[in-house]
Structure formats: C-alpha cells, structure tokens
Write an enzyme that holds these catalytic residues in place. Structure first.
Site, PDB file in Angstrom:
ATOM      1  N   ARG A  61       9.603  -3.646  13.547  1.00 23.12           N
ATOM      2  CA  ARG A  61       8.712  -3.553  12.399  1.00 23.12           C
ATOM      3  C   ARG A  61       7.481  -4.438  12.537  1.00 23.12           C
ATOM      4  NH1 ARG A  61      12.294  -2.651   7.510  1.00 23.12           N
ATOM      5  NH2 ARG A  61      11.223  -4.348   6.492  1.00 23.12           N
ATOM      6  N   HIS A  77     -20.689  25.273 -12.396  1.00 23.65           N
ATOM      7  CA  HIS A  77     -21.381  26.016 -11.351  1.00 23.65           C
ATOM      8  C   HIS A  77     -20.460  27.028 -10.677  1.00 23.65           C
ATOM      9  CE1 HIS A  77     -25.045  23.570 -11.548  1.00 23.65           C
ATOM     10  NE2 HIS A  77     -24.228  22.574 -11.834  1.00 23.65           N
ATOM     11  N   CYS A 121       7.870  -7.902   6.896  1.00 22.88           N
ATOM     12  CA  CYS A 121       8.914  -8.894   6.734  1.00 22.88           C
ATOM     13  C   CYS A 121      10.288  -8.244   6.745  1.00 22.88           C
ATOM     14  CB  CYS A 121       8.718  -9.654   5.427  1.00 22.88           C
ATOM     15  SG  CYS A 121       7.321 -10.770   5.448  1.00 22.88           S
ATOM     16  N   LYS A 167       3.341  18.178  12.193  1.00 18.14           N
ATOM     17  CA  LYS A 167       2.961  16.812  11.819  1.00 18.14           C
ATOM     18  C   LYS A 167       1.614  16.425  12.413  1.00 18.14           C
ATOM     19  CE  LYS A 167       3.409  12.864   9.851  1.00 18.14           C
ATOM     20  NZ  LYS A 167       3.139  12.808   8.402  1.00 18.14           N
ATOM     21  N   TRP A 226       5.566 -11.655   8.380  1.00 13.67           N
ATOM     22  CA  TRP A 226       4.197 -11.285   8.730  1.00 13.67           C
ATOM     23  C   TRP A 226       3.301 -11.878   7.646  1.00 13.67           C
ATOM     24  CZ3 TRP A 226       3.497  -5.896  11.295  1.00 13.67           C
ATOM     25  CH2 TRP A 226       2.414  -5.960  12.178  1.00 13.67           C
ATOM     26  N   GLU A 250      -7.133  15.600  -2.416  1.00 19.80           N
ATOM     27  CA  GLU A 250      -5.841  15.267  -1.798  1.00 19.80           C
ATOM     28  C   GLU A 250      -4.682  15.765  -2.656  1.00 19.80           C
ATOM     29  OE1 GLU A 250      -2.749  13.576   0.586  1.00 19.80           O
ATOM     30  OE2 GLU A 250      -4.717  14.481   0.920  1.00 19.80           O
ATOM     31  N   LYS A 292      -1.822  18.360  -1.270  1.00 23.03           N
ATOM     32  CA  LYS A 292      -0.388  18.084  -1.292  1.00 23.03           C
ATOM     33  C   LYS A 292       0.373  19.233  -1.948  1.00 23.03           C
ATOM     34  CE  LYS A 292       0.083  14.670   1.053  1.00 23.03           C
ATOM     35  NZ  LYS A 292      -0.913  15.393   1.823  1.00 23.03           N
ATOM     36  N   ASN A 339      10.176 -11.431   0.588  1.00 20.32           N
ATOM     37  CA  ASN A 339       9.307 -10.355   1.037  1.00 20.32           C
ATOM     38  C   ASN A 339       8.465  -9.923  -0.146  1.00 20.32           C
ATOM     39  OD1 ASN A 339       8.098  -8.223   2.302  1.00 20.32           O
ATOM     40  ND2 ASN A 339       9.938  -6.985   2.540  1.00 20.32           N
ATOM     41  N   GLY A 340       7.148  -9.918  -0.008  1.00 19.55           N
ATOM     42  CA  GLY A 340       6.280  -9.513  -1.103  1.00 19.55           C
ATOM     43  C   GLY A 340       5.101 -10.439  -1.246  1.00 19.55           C
ATOM     44  N   GLU A 342       0.303  22.518   0.312  1.00 22.66           N
ATOM     45  CA  GLU A 342       0.960  22.498   1.612  1.00 22.66           C
ATOM     46  C   GLU A 342       2.476  22.418   1.521  1.00 22.66           C
ATOM     47  OE1 GLU A 342      -0.283  19.288   4.164  1.00 22.66           O
ATOM     48  OE2 GLU A 342      -0.133  17.781   2.584  1.00 22.66           O
TER      49      GLU A 342
END
Length: 614
Positions: free
Chosen positions: A27, A510, A2, A609, A75, A487, A491, A101-102, A494
């Site tokens: 968008r 273990h 939106c 990327k 949308w 993850e 993060k 929007n939301g 990297e």
C-alpha cells in the site's frame, strides 16, 4: 497508505504484527513501528523511518516478548517522515500507546490546549494529540474505555484509532470515526486480530466484524464488545470471508464498484499522504520535477484524457486557471493528435489515466514529447507506460480499481489536480503565503466530508427505487459543477444502460429543454456557490415544463425543497473542492439504479477497464 495491525492472544504478538504489516506493505508507506505490552507490565516500542526491513532489523536486535500489541505503517500528513513521527505514539507518562489512520482536522487547537496544560510533545504529528488526551483523561480518574470515549468526542475528521494502556493489560480499544480508515476485527480461537485491511489477518481467520462510523470496540482475547462512541451496546454482524481471493478483496461489499465508492474517504487520504503536510501547510510533489526554470518557461497547459478522466480534466481546468492564471486547454486523447495542436517548450501536457496504458492518451503523450512540450502524468498504476515516459508524475494512490466504471480514481485525480494547481500557483507567485496555506488546509477536510456523504447510502437506494425504470435522464450543472453533471450522466449510462446526458444548465434553453416532460428526470447540482441563484432559476424552468427534478443541494438549504421533487443533501465544501463531494451521490445513485435493473455493475456490456487499442 497507513496500515494498522493489532493482536491479543496466546501467541507472540511481535511476529503476528510484523507478518500483518508485510501483507499491507504494497500500500505504500514512509515509516513503520510496533508496540507490545511486555510481561513486566511496560509497553515497549520499536519504530523507524523507511522500509519495513528497518523495523525488522530493530526487532531482531532488540526483540519484544508479549501477547498483546499494535503495529503501523505510516504515510505522512503531519510532520515529515522520521523516526520521531513514526507510529505507535506514546503519551507523556507512557500509560497509553496508540496508532492512527486519518486526519485530525482540529489537531492544532487540541495541541495548543494540551500544551497550555504543560503537556510536551515528542512528534510533529496530529496523532499525538489523541494519545496525550487519552492519558489526560486517565489522570483525571476515568477508566480506559471512558477516557477513549471522551477523546473520540473531541476529534473532528475521519479517523481510525487502536489503543492499548498499561492500566488495562487485557484489552485493545479501537474506534472508527467517519468513513475513512476502516477497522476489521478478526475472530480467532482464544485470540483476536485487528487490521485496517483484510489481507493483514486473512492468514489467521476468515470470521470478521467491520466497524462502522462512530463505533468503538473493546477487544479481549475472549472476544469483543461493539458500542457506539457514547457507550451504547450494538449488535455487530459477523462476515465470513470466503477462501476465494477475489471475494476476499471485496470483503463485505456485493460489488467491486460499491467497495470502491466506499473506499473513497480512505483513497483521498492516501493521495494526500506524503504530499500534503498540514503541520507546515505545504504540498510536496517531488516526482513532478517542477524546477524554477520550468516554472518561468510555462505559458500554457494542456490536459489530455479519456472518459471519466476527461471530466476530471475539465474540473482541473477551473482549479489551475483560478490558482495559477495559466491558460488550460482540455482535450480528448483520441482527438488531440489529429488537430495539430500548438505545442512547444512553453507548454506542459498533463495526461490523466488510471491504468497508464490507455492507447489514445499514450499516442497524445508521444506527440507532446516530439513537439518539445513538458510531459506530466497523473496516473494510478505504478510503473505503467504513461508514468515511465513522463518527465514528471503524480500518483493517484487510489489502490487497485477493479470495477470498469471509475469512481475513486476520479476523485483522487481531482485532489492531485488541486495539489498541482496549488504548487504551480505558489511557484508562479499567484498564491501568496497566507492564501497558499489556506488552500492546503482546505484539503484536510475532504476525506471526512466524503465519508459524511456515504453515511446517507440508504437515501440513494430509496431514490433508485423510484427511478430505475426511467428511459432517459438529464444532469445539469454550472461552472465547476458542469463537469460533475457530465460525469454523473456517464456513470448512469455506462452501468445501467439508461440514456443520460449532462448539460451546462445555461444552455438548456438552447435546445435540451425541449426534451423535458413528466417522464424525464432532471438532476440539478444546486449546491451553494457563486452560481447558486442562476442554478435555481434553471431548476425552476425544468420544473415548469413538467420535469421531475432531483436537486443536489447543500445541507441546510431548506428553500430548495419547495423547488424540487426530491432533494439530496451534501455537506458544504470549499468551492474548488466541491466536485469531489458532489460526485459521490451521483456514483451511488447510478450504482443502486444499475443493481435494481439487474445489470452487471462491475463489467458493463461492451466496456473494458482500459482501452489499449484505438
């Protein structure tokens, strides 16, 4: 996603708004509209489904003259794309017009309440309850500002709103609730501009104010007044957006990665738009091309990805197996084609790739097609090779992700995997109607929960100040939160270059527990779920070995404070969707640690990327 544009000043509002909407057209949207307060004191609305060109044709045939107005590209999340569901929406008596929007999480109960008072609705949207409530408060004798404050106090969820009223022809009122759907105020000379995103008004001004969570602004052609939603005045910082287009895209943020972390409530809404309809409780994935014949044929799924997307795939395995009872294998794209996987027409291969151009993933895709498997992709870049070669796809709709370390592409791909699991479960009969609708409606809460995590950014900055000199880090989790630990570790290493590892907490004895001492921080994901007690036990074992323990816990869990050195709280989320919420603090902690260490956050050393060669 939106888009919102608003204008008040001496110029013709219609032209300013249409030009602004064009800047947001990239968008994605399914309908568009605008409303202008005319010289005769009436608000005229033009709106239509489809492309912005349809709206332009309407305005060409029936122009609107006025100096204050609002516009929108939509949308859908509530109600199918149509003229009646397009924004702006007007109240029953036409006193208020509004764009939004939301997601209004409690729209059903508000709509029922209003209907019992005799208010009739002309759309299927959640947005209309906002505008109808605003008029109800005006009818009760409140002025426009107080009426809007009363409305905002009733809404649940992450929302951005811009409204105008016949009774107050000299002002627009805008507000932001939660961290989805931003609002920028553009400061001009005897005129003001509003937009959900900077590019819409960048041609007119470089001086902007950005509303924060639970802030409201009264905007006139002479300027603006920012308050909280209770009416207390606030000082708002003016940001000068440089002419450099790259810096302009970053807006108020120091790094692209920081911006993309804070984009997530909005990107989560965007990936739901056009696919999740919370009015009907349905998910639509037409680009997946899932036919009844294909549904019957499926016996096994493979998820293929690299890096962060691989960890998303591990979480997707939990989602899909839980809701569909189909077995799921998760493989690295770089390994998949080298072990002679068992592929045939009863298998579907799902690739996850932000760029759609990752060499290893594309090679795995070639193998899947050659063996006769159905090939699906979850991809962010429209028109990428991965999308083109797939039999069906789901777009992340995350918007451009510039930072090398993926953030919003990770969380949006989790939503896509969850929607896929729901659709497959419904098609296979493993999700009944009631259970299916419940699963769909759980999605409506996620953008707001993500925004609530971002409200605590200062806490992550403070924590980073304590741990940015660490040399090693352990992240532990169990069940669906084990990939979140992976993850989180990725993060941190990297972008900060700190050695970090993620482990399933049950495996600590273990081997890895030998590493724990007072110099080894251990971040444990201990949110409330079926494995909570077991995770607490693992946390206690780490603490007993002298480890410095950071617990990621569910709001309200006071007992955990006695078992950890530091606690990060997150709001409670549905179990299968909890990883979306739990990963955001790990992104923020990694970001702030990397900044404290002076690292190049957006372009870490040795990384690109997308990996386009093996």
């Amino acid at each position: 996603m939106c888009g919102i544009v608003g204008y008040i000043g001496p110029r013709r509002a219609q032209s300013i708004i249409l030009n602004g909407l064009k800047q947001l057209e990239y968008r994605g949207y399914d309908s568009a509209g605008l409303a202008v307060l005319q010289e005769n004191g009436r608000i005229a609305i033009r709106r239509d489904a489809g492309k912005l060109s349809n709206l332009e044709e309407l305005v060409h045939l029936s122009p609107i003259d006025g100096h204050i107005g609002i516009g929108h590209t939509r949308w859908a999340t509530h109600g199918k794309p149509s003229q009646r569901n397009a924004h702006p929406h007007a109240s029953m008596k036409g006193r208020v017009v509004l764009v939004h929007n939301g997601i209004v999480e409690n729209y059903a109960e508000l709509r029922e309440e209003l209907a019992m008072e005799g208010i009739t609705f002309s759309s299927d949207t959640d947005t209309e309850v906002i505008v109808q409530m605003a008029e109800r408060f005006l009818e009760a004798g409140l002025d426009f500002e107080d009426a809007m404050r009363q409305v905002l106090g009733r809404l649940k969820g992450a929302n951005a709103v811009v409204a105008m009223a016949v009774d107050s022809p000299d002002r627009l009122i805008c507000a932001r609730l939660g961290n989805a759907g931003g609002i920028a105020l553009g400061i001009g000379d005897d005129e003001m501009f509003l937009a959900s995103d900077i590019p819409a008004i960048l041609d007119h001004t470089r001086e902007m104010v950005f509303l924060d969570n639970r802030q409201m602004a009264i905007v006139t052609r002479d300027g603006y007044q920012v308050t909280d939603t209770e009416g207390h005045p606030l000082e708002a910082e003016i940001h000068s957006i440089p002419w450099d287009p790259v810096s302009a895209v970053k807006g108020e943020y120091k790094h692209f990665m920081q911006k993309e972390i804070f984009d997530q409530p909005q990107s989560l809404i965007n990936t739901l738009r056009g696919r999740a309809d919370f009015e009907s409780g349905q998910i639509f994935l037409p680009d997946l091309k899932l036919s009844p014949e294909l549904t019957r044929r499926l016996k096994r799924l493979f998820i293929i990805a690299c890096g962060t997307s691989y960890y998303a795939g591990l979480i997707g395995k939990y989602m899909i197996e839980e809701l569909t009872r189909l077995p799921v294998d998760v493989d690295y794209g770089s390994e998949f084609r080298y072990y002679n996987p068992i592929l045939d027409k009863g298998a579907a291969v799902i690739t996850i790739t932000q760029s759609g151009e990752t060499a290893d993933t594309l090679a795995a895709s070639d193998l899947a097609k050659a063996r006769g498997a159905t090939l699906w992709s979850i991809v962010n870049v429209i028109g990428s090779q991965s999308m083109r070669m797939s039999d069906g796809y789901i777009t992340m709709q995350a918007g451009p992700e510039i930072g090398v370390a993926s953030t919003k592409a990770f969380t949006t791909s989790l939503v896509d995997l969850y929607m896929l699991a729901c659709v497959l479960g419904r098609a296979r009969g493993t999700l009944g109607d009631r259970h299916y609708r419940k699963r769909v409606n759980e999605l409506s809460r996620i953008p707001d929960l993500a925004g609530r995590v971002l409200d605590h950014d200062q806490e992550y900055q403070d924590l980073a100040g304590r741990f940015f000199k660490a040399q090693d880090f352990l992240f532990i989790g169990r069940g669906i939160n084990y990939p979140v630990a992976l993850e989180g570790a990725l993060k941190l290493k990297e972008i900060s270059y700190i050695h970090a590892e993620g482990y399933p907490a049950g495996e600590m004895k273990h081997g890895p527990i030998a590493l724990i001492d007072e110099s080894m921080p251990v971040l444990a994901i201990v949110t409330k779920d079926a494995l909570y007690d077991k995770m607490v036990s693992q946390l206690e074992q780490a603490k007993a070995r002298g480890g410095v323990v950071i617990a990621l816990a569910t709001e309200g869990d006071e007992a955990i404070k006695g078992k950890a050195d530091y606690v990060i709280y997150v709001p409670e989320a549905p179990p299968l969707l909890a990883p979306i919420i739990n990963v955001i603090p790990l992104q923020l902690l990694s970001y702030h640690i990397a900044v404290r260490r002076g690292c190049d956050v957006d372009q870490p050393r040795n990384l690109a990327k997308s990996v386009t060669v093996e």
